[in-house]
Write an enzyme that holds these catalytic residues in place. Structure first.
Site, PDB file in Angstrom:
ATOM      1  N   GLN A   1     -40.679  -2.733 -14.707  1.00  0.00           N
ATOM      2  CA  GLN A   1     -39.626  -3.333 -15.524  1.00  0.00           C
ATOM      3  C   GLN A   1     -39.998  -3.199 -16.993  1.00  0.00           C
ATOM      4  O   GLN A   1     -41.156  -3.356 -17.367  1.00  0.00           O
ATOM      5  CB  GLN A   1     -39.504  -4.824 -15.213  1.00  0.00           C
ATOM      6  CG  GLN A   1     -39.085  -5.117 -13.794  1.00  0.00           C
ATOM      7  CD  GLN A   1     -39.034  -6.607 -13.542  1.00  0.00           C
ATOM      8  OE1 GLN A   1     -39.962  -7.335 -13.874  1.00  0.00           O
ATOM      9  NE2 GLN A   1     -37.942  -7.068 -12.954  1.00  0.00           N
TER      10      GLN A   1
ATOM     11  N   LYS B   1     -27.189 -14.927 -15.493  1.00  0.00           N
ATOM     12  CA  LYS B   1     -27.552 -13.658 -16.117  1.00  0.00           C
ATOM     13  C   LYS B   1     -26.341 -12.997 -16.748  1.00  0.00           C
ATOM     14  O   LYS B   1     -25.205 -13.237 -16.337  1.00  0.00           O
ATOM     15  CB  LYS B   1     -28.068 -12.660 -15.063  1.00  0.00           C
ATOM     16  CG  LYS B   1     -29.100 -13.172 -14.114  1.00  0.00           C
ATOM     17  CD  LYS B   1     -29.658 -12.047 -13.262  1.00  0.00           C
ATOM     18  CE  LYS B   1     -28.743 -11.654 -12.112  1.00  0.00           C
ATOM     19  NZ  LYS B   1     -29.245 -10.513 -11.343  1.00  0.00           N
TER      20      LYS B   1
ATOM     21  N   HIS C   1     -40.165 -11.537 -22.342  1.00  0.00           N
ATOM     22  CA  HIS C   1     -39.751 -12.933 -22.264  1.00  0.00           C
ATOM     23  C   HIS C   1     -39.768 -13.533 -23.646  1.00  0.00           C
ATOM     24  O   HIS C   1     -40.775 -13.444 -24.351  1.00  0.00           O
ATOM     25  CB  HIS C   1     -40.656 -13.686 -21.290  1.00  0.00           C
ATOM     26  CG  HIS C   1     -40.514 -13.171 -19.902  1.00  0.00           C
ATOM     27  ND1 HIS C   1     -41.340 -12.202 -19.385  1.00  0.00           N
ATOM     28  CD2 HIS C   1     -39.576 -13.415 -18.958  1.00  0.00           C
ATOM     29  CE1 HIS C   1     -40.938 -11.894 -18.170  1.00  0.00           C
ATOM     30  NE2 HIS C   1     -39.865 -12.602 -17.874  1.00  0.00           N
TER      31      HIS C   1
ATOM     32  N   CYS D   1     -42.778 -12.758 -15.283  1.00  0.00           N
ATOM     33  CA  CYS D   1     -42.583 -13.973 -16.080  1.00  0.00           C
ATOM     34  C   CYS D   1     -43.693 -15.014 -15.926  1.00  0.00           C
ATOM     35  O   CYS D   1     -44.122 -15.588 -16.935  1.00  0.00           O
ATOM     36  CB  CYS D   1     -41.212 -14.584 -15.869  1.00  0.00           C
ATOM     37  SG  CYS D   1     -40.495 -14.343 -14.257  1.00  0.00           S
TER      38      CYS D   1
ATOM     39  N   ARG E   1     -42.008  -5.472  -4.709  1.00  0.00           N
ATOM     40  CA  ARG E   1     -41.160  -6.351  -3.906  1.00  0.00           C
ATOM     41  C   ARG E   1     -40.918  -5.678  -2.570  1.00  0.00           C
ATOM     42  O   ARG E   1     -40.603  -4.485  -2.526  1.00  0.00           O
ATOM     43  CB  ARG E   1     -39.825  -6.596  -4.608  1.00  0.00           C
ATOM     44  CG  ARG E   1     -40.015  -7.286  -5.926  1.00  0.00           C
ATOM     45  CD  ARG E   1     -38.713  -7.462  -6.654  1.00  0.00           C
ATOM     46  NE  ARG E   1     -38.984  -8.022  -7.969  1.00  0.00           N
ATOM     47  CZ  ARG E   1     -38.065  -8.203  -8.913  1.00  0.00           C
ATOM     48  NH1 ARG E   1     -36.816  -7.887  -8.650  1.00  0.00           N
ATOM     49  NH2 ARG E   1     -38.392  -8.710 -10.075  1.00  0.00           N
TER      50      ARG E   1
ATOM     51  N   ASP F   1     -39.905  -5.223 -19.248  1.00  0.00           N
ATOM     52  CA  ASP F   1     -39.699  -6.667 -19.241  1.00  0.00           C
ATOM     53  C   ASP F   1     -40.110  -7.294 -20.567  1.00  0.00           C
ATOM     54  O   ASP F   1     -40.992  -6.793 -21.256  1.00  0.00           O
ATOM     55  CB  ASP F   1     -40.578  -7.264 -18.132  1.00  0.00           C
ATOM     56  CG  ASP F   1     -39.948  -8.493 -17.511  1.00  0.00           C
ATOM     57  OD1 ASP F   1     -38.891  -8.925 -17.993  1.00  0.00           O
ATOM     58  OD2 ASP F   1     -40.528  -9.015 -16.549  1.00  0.00           O
TER      59      ASP F   1
ATOM     60  N   HIS G   1     -35.279 -14.104 -20.229  1.00  0.00           N
ATOM     61  CA  HIS G   1     -35.836 -12.913 -19.585  1.00  0.00           C
ATOM     62  C   HIS G   1     -34.892 -11.782 -19.937  1.00  0.00           C
ATOM     63  O   HIS G   1     -33.688 -11.954 -19.875  1.00  0.00           O
ATOM     64  CB  HIS G   1     -35.823 -13.012 -18.060  1.00  0.00           C
ATOM     65  CG  HIS G   1     -36.427 -14.243 -17.485  1.00  0.00           C
ATOM     66  ND1 HIS G   1     -37.451 -14.198 -16.594  1.00  0.00           N
ATOM     67  CD2 HIS G   1     -36.133 -15.549 -17.629  1.00  0.00           C
ATOM     68  CE1 HIS G   1     -37.770 -15.423 -16.196  1.00  0.00           C
ATOM     69  NE2 HIS G   1     -36.980 -16.261 -16.814  1.00  0.00           N
TER      70      HIS G   1
END
Length: 646
Positions: free
Chosen positions: A389, A477, A393, A342, A371, A391, A523
């Site tokens: 991910q 979330k 946004h 992000c 991570r 991912d 997200h």
RNA sequence: GCCGUUGUAGCUCAGGGGUAGAGCACUUCCUUGGUAAGGAAGAGGUCAGGGGUUCAAAUCCCCUCAAUGGCUCCA
């Protein structure tokens, strides 16, 4: 005139019967049929589950619970936990007890063994003791007790855990349950007697912090499962064995999808060619769906300046527990392995001034992040230290949040449906109201975000569960949870509303009023991570992927090497139809080649020999079904295309 | 990170103080076979790594690493 000593009991079918005041569920069952009474193990009185032997004093809605009811099973297993405790107390005098609840499948008891120690090797002995005690058919006796008296009892017994539990209980609501020689602090309910527990299996043993707090002492947790019939236990154990065969770690190895290497490092998966193939197919599937939904692809690097994450708040929140900064030859210059995409996407947003007419802007990236997950948490592909991910946004105006959120829900559901994921639960993950300092941002923003999620989920008619304390640190979330083969729950898809990062990154757009405004960020990741999603996909399908995803869709099996050339020709022609596979040129008999293709789960086998070569055809065999007859290559390609549709 | 368990050939596993075993996979040879395992021979291991006890350690003890079952954590 109504008889004051009678009460009206309403049964689930709506029928009503009069019984004397103080009637028990067991007596009600007996009045209906003896067979029913034999099977009753608890009763739902109003909204509470009660012991079948507990006196009912008021008009009530009563549902008799048997083994076939979820609450019935829960009661059965909770009582089994007491039975385990009784056995432990008999075998290991002085053992102290924590808590022993039922689970979805079975039960556990947390115990402080003091001087003793036990291992799996002791299970048979404990199981035998439990069975011995079960056969005594001891009744579970409910005893309401005053707080003082209860404290005195457990002081005498020397069980500090029960004393601690008592500390939090109100006088007047405390009950003890006693069966045989064992008495426990417990609010119940319980089954009538230990005799109906016929089959017992202790499953595993583990450490667990007292009251689930890391700073507390670690107790020994013993897990078990029990059944009213031996046959049911056998079936359960067989089912568990089957589930183990679907374990993605097992299948990942067998099907050559991925691997780990000590040398590469913990939690860092290596994707083998077949696994990478599968993964690429999934990515292109989602890319296509996202293009349709107006997403724009972006690509960002694997590292980013530490400042980026100081700004986003990630450094503050997770910095000490993550991979530590990468230094450069320059003094004071530090980079972090990207733990989230992000912040990078925020910087992309900032590359040009944005107008309200531009919004929503949707940046999508298959972004690999790193991570430092705790070593004890790593688990196959479902919890790793480097993962990708899917991912994206979405930067939008406040008035667009809801409609964007709804569109994302649609996308997630489309992905899940396309892959046959029908067994998921939607979880609304909110902030822990008791622990607000864990999160960043203003209360008003949180409230707006939480409302948006709750409303959107409701509008889509999603059946949701709400979990407090499960939010991300920057926002609430909507998570899509699924179970793996062994019943563990994992988060896959996630959608998060975020007012914080736009503020931290000073994101702006110019409104119709020619003033600067702050966008809202959503997200979202339908898969969650490629790694975890594929792990669950493997387990859901037991490695038998849908045709469009299969790494090898066909295996071409020549009858003998005389037909090798024809097999190659067929292979190239099928490749032109975008059909993936290989030719099995080994010097083996056809039976052997078929068997090997079957066990490696190749969906179609193409058998070519004398007959096929002469006719210019191919013989088709479908995995698990057998011979489908022969077709021309063009015919097969048509048939295949229909079968391979997403 | 914490508590427990495990680590022997590519895989699945047996063995257990006295020179390392099986099946499958692999290699070579024979076989050219029509819908779920053809035959024979061969190669392959510092028994996770390090330290200790012992005349002798894969085996017993300690440490490390990794896997694994939970707990805690999970952007």
């Amino acid at each position: 005139m109504k008889d004051e000593s009678e009460i009206i009991i309403t049964l689930p079918d709506g029928s009503q019967r009069n019984y004397p005041k103080g009637v028990t569920a067991m007596q009600i069952a007996l009045s209906i049929s003896e067979g029913l009474a034999r099977n009753v193990i608890a009763a739902k009185v109003g909204n509470e589950v009660w012991d079948p032997g507990r006196a009912i004093e008021e008009n009530s809605l009563v549902k008799l619970l048997t083994w076939n009811d979820t609450d019935g099973k829960a009661t059965f297993w909770h009582s089994s936990a007491h039975l385990l405790a009784e056995a432990l107390e008999a075998l290991y005098p002085g053992v102290k007890f924590g808590t022993g609840p039922s689970l979805e499948r079975g039960f556990y008891y947390d115990v402080d063994l003091g001087e003793h120690s036990i291992s799996q090797d002791d299970f048979p002995k404990i199981e035998a003791k439990m069975l011995e005690l079960a056969r005594q058919k001891n009744e579970y006796v409910r005893q309401p007790i005053g707080k003082e008296e209860a404290i005195a009892y457990f002081k005498e017994k020397g069980d500090e855990y029960k004393l601690e539990l008592l500390d939090g209980l109100e006088d007047g609501s405390i009950t003890l349950y006693q069966q045989g020689n064992f008495t426990d602090l417990c609010k119940g309910p319980h089954i009538p007697n230990t005799g109906i527990i016929k089959a017992i299996k202790l499953t595993n043993i583990a450490g667990a912090y007292w009251r689930n707090k890391q700073e507390n002492k670690m107790l020994t947790r013993i897990y078990g499962i029990t059944f009213p019939k031996q046959k049911e236990l056998d079936e359960h154990l067989a089912l568990m064995e089957e589930a183990k065969k679907r374990d993605h770690r097992r299948l990942g190895k067998d099907l050559e999808l991925f691997a780990f290497s000590e040398k590469v490092g913990q939690g860092l998966p290596l994707w083998l060619p077949k696994g990478a193939m599968l993964r690429e197919r999934l990515e292109s599937f989602l890319r296509k769906a996202q293009t349709r939904a107006g997403y724009l692809p972006v690509v960002t690097p694997h590292i980013g300046s530490k400042e980026l994450y100081v700004t986003s708040g990630h450094w503050d929140k997770y910095g000490k527990d993550s991979f530590q900064p990468i230094k450069t030859p320059n003094i004071g210059e530090e980079y972090l392995l990207k733990p989230m995409n992000c912040p990078h996407h925020c910087e992309i947003y900032k590359t040009s001034p944005r107008s309200y007419k531009d919004l929503p802007i949707r940046f999508a990236e298959f972004g690999t992040v790193y991570r430092y997950e705790q070593s004890g948490e790593l688990h196959g592909l479902t919890r790793v230290r480097g993962f990708t991910q899917d991912d994206a946004h979405i930067f939008c105006r406040p008035d667009q949040v809801k409609s964007e959120f709804l569109k994302v829900i649609d996308l997630v559901l489309y992905v899940f449906n396309s892959l046959g994921f029908d067994d998921y639960s939607a979880q609304i993950s909110l902030r822990d109201p008791e622990n607000k300092q864990k999160y960043i941002g203003a209360d008003s923003d949180w409230e707006k975000a939480e409302t948006a999620i709750i409303e959107a989920a409701a509008e889509k008619g999603l059946e949701t569960v709400t979990e407090l304390g499960e939010a991300a640190f920057y926002g609430p979330k909507l998570d899509f949870m699924v179970r793996d083969a062994l019943g563990r729950k994992w988060q896959l898809g996630t959608i998060q509303v975020d007012y914080q990062l736009p503020q931290r990154f000073q994101l702006e757009y110019t409104g119709s009023d020619n003033q600067k405004h702050r966008p809202v960020m959503i997200h979202r990741a339908p898969f969650g991570s490629m790694e975890r999603f594929i792990a669950i996909l493997i387990e859901n399908t037991a490695g038998q992927f849908p045709l469009w995803l299969s790494p090898d869709q066909i295996a071409i099996l020549p009858i003998s090497e005389k037909y090798a050339e024809y097999a190659e020709e067929v292979f190239f022609q099928l490749q032109d139809h975008d059909i993936r596979g290989f030719v099995d040129h080994r010097d083996e008999k056809i039976g052997r080649k078929i068997r090997d293709a079957e066990v490696t789960k190749v969906p179609f086998m193409i058998i070519v020999g004398e007959k096929e070569m002469e006719e210019g055809k191919i013989s088709i065999r479908r995995k698990g079904e057998g011979d489908l007859g022969s077709l021309t290559i063009a015919e097969f390609a048509d048939f295949f295309k229909k079968e391979a549709k997403v």
